[in-house]
Design an enzyme around this catalytic site. Structure first.
Site, PDB file in Angstrom:
ATOM      1  N   CYS A 198      -3.570  44.672  -7.333  1.00  0.00           N
ATOM      2  CA  CYS A 198      -3.270  43.296  -6.946  1.00  0.00           C
ATOM      3  C   CYS A 198      -4.391  42.844  -6.039  1.00  0.00           C
ATOM      4  O   CYS A 198      -5.279  43.618  -5.712  1.00  0.00           O
ATOM      5  CB  CYS A 198      -1.918  43.201  -6.259  1.00  0.00           C
ATOM      6  SG  CYS A 198      -1.936  43.846  -4.586  1.00  0.00           S
ATOM      7  N   ASP A 220       0.000  40.863   7.650  1.00  0.00           N
ATOM      8  CA  ASP A 220       0.264  39.539   7.062  1.00  0.00           C
ATOM      9  C   ASP A 220      -0.149  38.384   7.976  1.00  0.00           C
ATOM     10  O   ASP A 220      -0.032  37.229   7.584  1.00  0.00           O
ATOM     11  CB  ASP A 220       1.761  39.405   6.723  1.00  0.00           C
ATOM     12  CG  ASP A 220       2.132  40.225   5.494  1.00  0.00           C
ATOM     13  OD1 ASP A 220       1.224  40.683   4.778  1.00  0.00           O
ATOM     14  OD2 ASP A 220       3.350  40.401   5.263  1.00  0.00           O
ATOM     15  N   LYS A 271      10.984  35.506   3.761  1.00  0.00           N
ATOM     16  CA  LYS A 271      10.783  35.898   2.365  1.00  0.00           C
ATOM     17  C   LYS A 271      10.958  37.407   2.190  1.00  0.00           C
ATOM     18  O   LYS A 271      11.682  37.859   1.291  1.00  0.00           O
ATOM     19  CB  LYS A 271       9.363  35.500   1.918  1.00  0.00           C
ATOM     20  CG  LYS A 271       8.897  36.154   0.626  1.00  0.00           C
ATOM     21  CD  LYS A 271       7.518  35.708   0.224  1.00  0.00           C
ATOM     22  CE  LYS A 271       6.358  36.453   0.832  1.00  0.00           C
ATOM     23  NZ  LYS A 271       6.058  37.779   0.257  1.00  0.00           N
ATOM     24  N   ASN A 272      10.291  38.179   3.066  1.00  0.00           N
ATOM     25  CA  ASN A 272      10.272  39.632   2.847  1.00  0.00           C
ATOM     26  C   ASN A 272      11.574  40.323   3.249  1.00  0.00           C
ATOM     27  O   ASN A 272      11.742  41.520   3.016  1.00  0.00           O
ATOM     28  CB  ASN A 272       9.067  40.265   3.543  1.00  0.00           C
ATOM     29  CG  ASN A 272       7.772  39.902   2.821  1.00  0.00           C
ATOM     30  OD1 ASN A 272       7.805  39.380   1.697  1.00  0.00           O
ATOM     31  ND2 ASN A 272       6.639  40.151   3.449  1.00  0.00           N
ATOM     32  N   ARG A 326       4.260  30.677  -2.930  1.00  0.00           N
ATOM     33  CA  ARG A 326       5.022  31.931  -3.003  1.00  0.00           C
ATOM     34  C   ARG A 326       5.663  32.245  -1.659  1.00  0.00           C
ATOM     35  O   ARG A 326       6.678  32.921  -1.610  1.00  0.00           O
ATOM     36  CB  ARG A 326       4.086  33.092  -3.366  1.00  0.00           C
ATOM     37  CG  ARG A 326       3.578  33.038  -4.790  1.00  0.00           C
ATOM     38  CD  ARG A 326       2.826  34.298  -5.119  1.00  0.00           C
ATOM     39  NE  ARG A 326       3.621  35.460  -4.725  1.00  0.00           N
ATOM     40  CZ  ARG A 326       3.146  36.660  -4.537  1.00  0.00           C
ATOM     41  NH1 ARG A 326       1.862  36.889  -4.716  1.00  0.00           N
ATOM     42  NH2 ARG A 326       3.927  37.656  -4.192  1.00  0.00           N
ATOM     43  N   ARG A 365      -2.331  49.281  -3.946  1.00  0.00           N
ATOM     44  CA  ARG A 365      -0.899  49.287  -3.620  1.00  0.00           C
ATOM     45  C   ARG A 365      -0.029  50.099  -4.583  1.00  0.00           C
ATOM     46  O   ARG A 365       0.776  49.558  -5.337  1.00  0.00           O
ATOM     47  CB  ARG A 365      -0.375  47.858  -3.542  1.00  0.00           C
ATOM     48  CG  ARG A 365      -1.039  47.062  -2.454  1.00  0.00           C
ATOM     49  CD  ARG A 365      -0.590  45.644  -2.446  1.00  0.00           C
ATOM     50  NE  ARG A 365       0.653  45.457  -1.736  1.00  0.00           N
ATOM     51  CZ  ARG A 365       1.305  44.304  -1.698  1.00  0.00           C
ATOM     52  NH1 ARG A 365       0.846  43.276  -2.365  1.00  0.00           N
ATOM     53  NH2 ARG A 365       2.399  44.184  -1.016  1.00  0.00           N
TER      54      ARG A 365
HETATM   55  N1  EPU Z   1       1.359  52.705  -0.065  1.00  0.00           N
HETATM   56  C1  EPU Z   1       1.067  53.840  -0.778  1.00  0.00           C
HETATM   57  N2  EPU Z   1       2.027  54.366  -1.596  1.00  0.00           N
HETATM   58  C2  EPU Z   1       3.257  53.798  -1.725  1.00  0.00           C
HETATM   59  C3  EPU Z   1       3.561  52.644  -0.988  1.00  0.00           C
HETATM   60  C4  EPU Z   1       2.576  52.112  -0.153  1.00  0.00           C
HETATM   61  O1  EPU Z   1      -0.033  54.378  -0.699  1.00  0.00           O
HETATM   62  O2  EPU Z   1       4.076  54.323  -2.486  1.00  0.00           O
HETATM   63  C5  EPU Z   1       0.337  52.132   0.834  1.00  0.00           C
HETATM   64  C6  EPU Z   1      -0.111  50.735   0.428  1.00  0.00           C
HETATM   65  O3  EPU Z   1      -1.107  50.767  -0.555  1.00  0.00           O
HETATM   66  C7  EPU Z   1      -0.600  50.173   1.748  1.00  0.00           C
HETATM   67  C8  EPU Z   1       0.363  50.798   2.758  1.00  0.00           C
HETATM   68  O4  EPU Z   1       0.933  51.920   2.093  1.00  0.00           O
HETATM   69  O5  EPU Z   1      -1.895  50.587   2.020  1.00  0.00           O
HETATM   70  C9  EPU Z   1       1.492  49.914   3.237  1.00  0.00           C
HETATM   71  O6  EPU Z   1       2.079  49.237   2.137  1.00  0.00           O
HETATM   72  P1  EPU Z   1       3.604  48.866   2.073  1.00  0.00           P
HETATM   73  O7  EPU Z   1       4.262  49.688   1.026  1.00  0.00           O
HETATM   74  O8  EPU Z   1       4.198  48.858   3.432  1.00  0.00           O
HETATM   75  O9  EPU Z   1       3.533  47.365   1.533  1.00  0.00           O
HETATM   76  P2  EPU Z   1       4.607  46.681   0.622  1.00  0.00           P
HETATM   77  O10 EPU Z   1       5.932  47.229   0.935  1.00  0.00           O
HETATM   78  O11 EPU Z   1       4.132  46.661  -0.763  1.00  0.00           O
HETATM   79  C10 EPU Z   1       5.262  44.759   2.299  1.00  0.00           C
HETATM   80  C11 EPU Z   1       5.260  43.272   2.277  1.00  0.00           C
HETATM   81  C12 EPU Z   1       3.824  42.776   2.334  1.00  0.00           C
HETATM   82  C13 EPU Z   1       3.179  43.317   3.611  1.00  0.00           C
HETATM   83  C14 EPU Z   1       3.282  44.845   3.659  1.00  0.00           C
HETATM   84  C15 EPU Z   1       2.776  45.459   4.940  1.00  0.00           C
HETATM   85  C16 EPU Z   1       7.251  42.747   1.043  1.00  0.00           C
HETATM   86  C17 EPU Z   1       7.877  42.199  -0.185  1.00  0.00           C
HETATM   87  N3  EPU Z   1       5.916  42.807   1.069  1.00  0.00           N
HETATM   88  O12 EPU Z   1       4.533  45.169   1.153  1.00  0.00           O
HETATM   89  O13 EPU Z   1       3.866  41.354   2.395  1.00  0.00           O
HETATM   90  O14 EPU Z   1       1.814  42.951   3.665  1.00  0.00           O
HETATM   91  O15 EPU Z   1       4.664  45.236   3.494  1.00  0.00           O
HETATM   92  O16 EPU Z   1       3.440  44.917   6.029  1.00  0.00           O
HETATM   93  O17 EPU Z   1       7.953  43.086   1.983  1.00  0.00           O
HETATM   94  C18 EPU Z   1       3.105  39.154   2.030  1.00  0.00           C
HETATM   95  O18 EPU Z   1       4.228  38.732   2.345  1.00  0.00           O
HETATM   96  O19 EPU Z   1       2.106  38.380   1.910  1.00  0.00           O
HETATM   97  C19 EPU Z   1       2.898  40.580   1.786  1.00  0.00           C
HETATM   98  C20 EPU Z   1       1.869  41.040   1.082  1.00  0.00           C
END
Ligand code: EPU
Length: 418
Positions: free
Chosen positions: A117, A305, A22-23, A397, A122
């Site tokens: 969320c 995850d 998915k990701n 999802r 996030r």
């Molecule tokens: N963060 C910030 N600022 C930003 C971006 C992130 O502070 O601009 C923080 C977040 O709040 C968090 C950390 O950085 O504490 C890491 O977040 P990240 O941005 O890596 O998460 P994401 O990209 O929103 C993806 C996956 C998630 C998975 C996370 C961590 C996708 C679509 N989603 O989310 O997947 O948990 O990376 O590995 O790729 C899931 O599939 O259930 C899921 C939530």
């Protein structure tokens, strides 16, 4: 609304095919906005989130067509709206992945802010800071981010913390920027590598994906391409825990064990017999699991995850385990539900202290996010009596027809209408 009825106690046995990730599929579909050529993606999972991003791209004027073989063709030729509206971003945060491609190719984007969320605040500040460094003008108004740039330029960007979709957004933006971009402290996840592989097949010039320093030489235009999406390491990990928690014997096919080293290491430490082959994985468990400690971390660390699923396993382990969540605040919503099934867990700070119990009991449960729901299904597979898992739209999802695939492994699980 659908729910799952599960009667626990059957050891799972047999073989299950792992779906596409998915990701990885989500950013790869968003990459369709970067070109007027066709992207032909294979191994796309059939999931609610994939429908959501497809709807979002169609809303902008792109064509997105699925086929019976699990392929999806994305054509960004007719894109004429540059907006991700609130109602789509609200249901799926990953909608923010359209931001980088839109600004890079069309010079503008209007994307709803994702807001809070179920697993924490996030924010997307790092996505925005990176785009600013590449010359975008960013305004926030009425809950939307508006980004404008006649043409993005290369920059050296050092992420404060590792962010998966942040790295992906900037990778897509940099692919079409003028000059060279270096992303430092970039996310190393296999999904980032898969996106880079697709972008390179489209004519991008990206080096270093999979390490924390990625160099992108911008090109003026990208073309269509064909690409097969990698296996879902989280889905595979969830089935691996299902085998272990039920003391079963399950073979996973079409998976990528090389992306699951941390999770497989913890399963072995907990007593599972794990045999990895090319594209396959066999997980057997003959006895009660042994308690292990786990700390989540960006890849190649133990994936956040998989934290909830491992906690389900530790709930029935022999001994006490400490599970520390370092990636997201507030990602312990499964704990209260596991307690209702008889688990013994206490939360203090960013850690959960899990005292394994000999058995869990079925109960009505409900979770507020995808992986938390998966952990409840796992707990239910081993609990005595009947568990009703409510609100399984969260599961839909991220897990393709999970009840059918678990039933094919011998689990007593049915989907019913509430
Ligand atoms: N963060 C910030 N600022 C930003 C971006 C992130 O502070 O601009 C923080 C977040 O709040 C968090 C950390 O950085 O504490 C890491 O977040 P990240 O941005 O890596 O998460 P994401 O990209 O929103 C993806 C996956 C998630 C998975 C996370 C961590 C996708 C679509 N989603 O989310 O997947 O948990 O990376 O590995 O790729 C899931 O599939 O259930 C899921 C939530």
């Amino acid at each position: 609304m659908d729910q799952l009825l599960i009667r626990g106690g059957t050891p799972l046995e047999g073989s299950v095919r792992v779906s596409g990730a998915k990701n990885a599929a989500l950013p790869n579909i968003a990459a369709g906005l970067l070109t007027d050529g066709d992207l032909r993606l294979a191994n796309v999972p059939r999931l609610k989130d994939i429908e959501t991003i497809s709807r979002l791209l169609r809303h902008m004027g792109a064509a997105v067509e699925g086929d019976a073989a699990g392929g999806l063709t994305v054509s960004g030729r007719a894109v004429s709206r540059f907006e991700a509206p609130y109602n789509l971003v609200r249901t799926m945060r990953a909608s923010v992945l359209v931001l980088g491609p839109l600004v890079a190719r069309f010079g503008r984007a209007r994307v709803s802010l994702p807001g809070g969320c179920a697993i924490g605040p996030r924010p997307i500040n790092l996505h925005l800071a990176g785009l600013k460094q590449m010359g975008a003008e960013i305004d926030l108004s009425e809950g939307y981010v508006e980004a404008k740039a006649p043409r993005l330029h290369g920059a050296r960007i050092v992420f404060d913390i590792k962010t998966v979709t942040g790295t992906e957004n900037l990778l897509m933006a940099a692919a079409l920027a003028e000059g060279t971009t270096v992303l430092e402290n970039a996310a190393c996840e296999p999904e980032v590598q898969d996106l880079a592989a697709l972008l390179n097949a489209m004519g991008a010039r990206i080096r270093g994906a999979g390490t924390d320093s990625i160099t992108v030489e911008g090109v003026p235009a990208l073309t269509g391409a064909s690409h097969r999406i990698i296996a879902d390491r989280i889905e595979a990990g969830t089935f691996a825990v299902a085998a272990a928690i039920t003391r079963g014997d399950v073979t996973l096919t079409d998976c990528a064990p090389e992306h699951m080293v941390a999770v497989l290491g913890k399963l072995r430490e907990a007593g599972a017999e794990v045999t990895a082959g090319p594209g396959s994985l066999r997980v057997r468990m003959g006895a009660r699991p042994v308690a292990v400690n786990v700390q989540t971390a960006p890849y190649p660390g133990f994936a956040t995850d998989m934290q909830a699923q491992l906690m389900a396993l530790m709930s029935v382990a022999n001994g006490r385990s400490v599970i520390t969540e370092t990636v997201f605040e507030n990602r312990f919503m499964h704990v209260n539900e596991l307690l209702r099934m008889g688990a013994d867990i206490k939360i203090a700070g960013g850690a959960a202290f899990v005292q394994g119990v000999p058995r869990l009991r079925g109960a009505p449960v409900m979770a507020t996010d995808l992986r938390a729901s998966a952990s409840l299904v796992l707990a239910a597979l081993v609990a005595e009596g009947k568990t009703v898992v409510h609100r399984i739209y969260h599961l839909d999802r991220g897990y393709e027809t999970i009840e059918k695939r678990l039933a094919a492994l011998g689990a007593d699980v049915r989907r019913v209408r509430e």
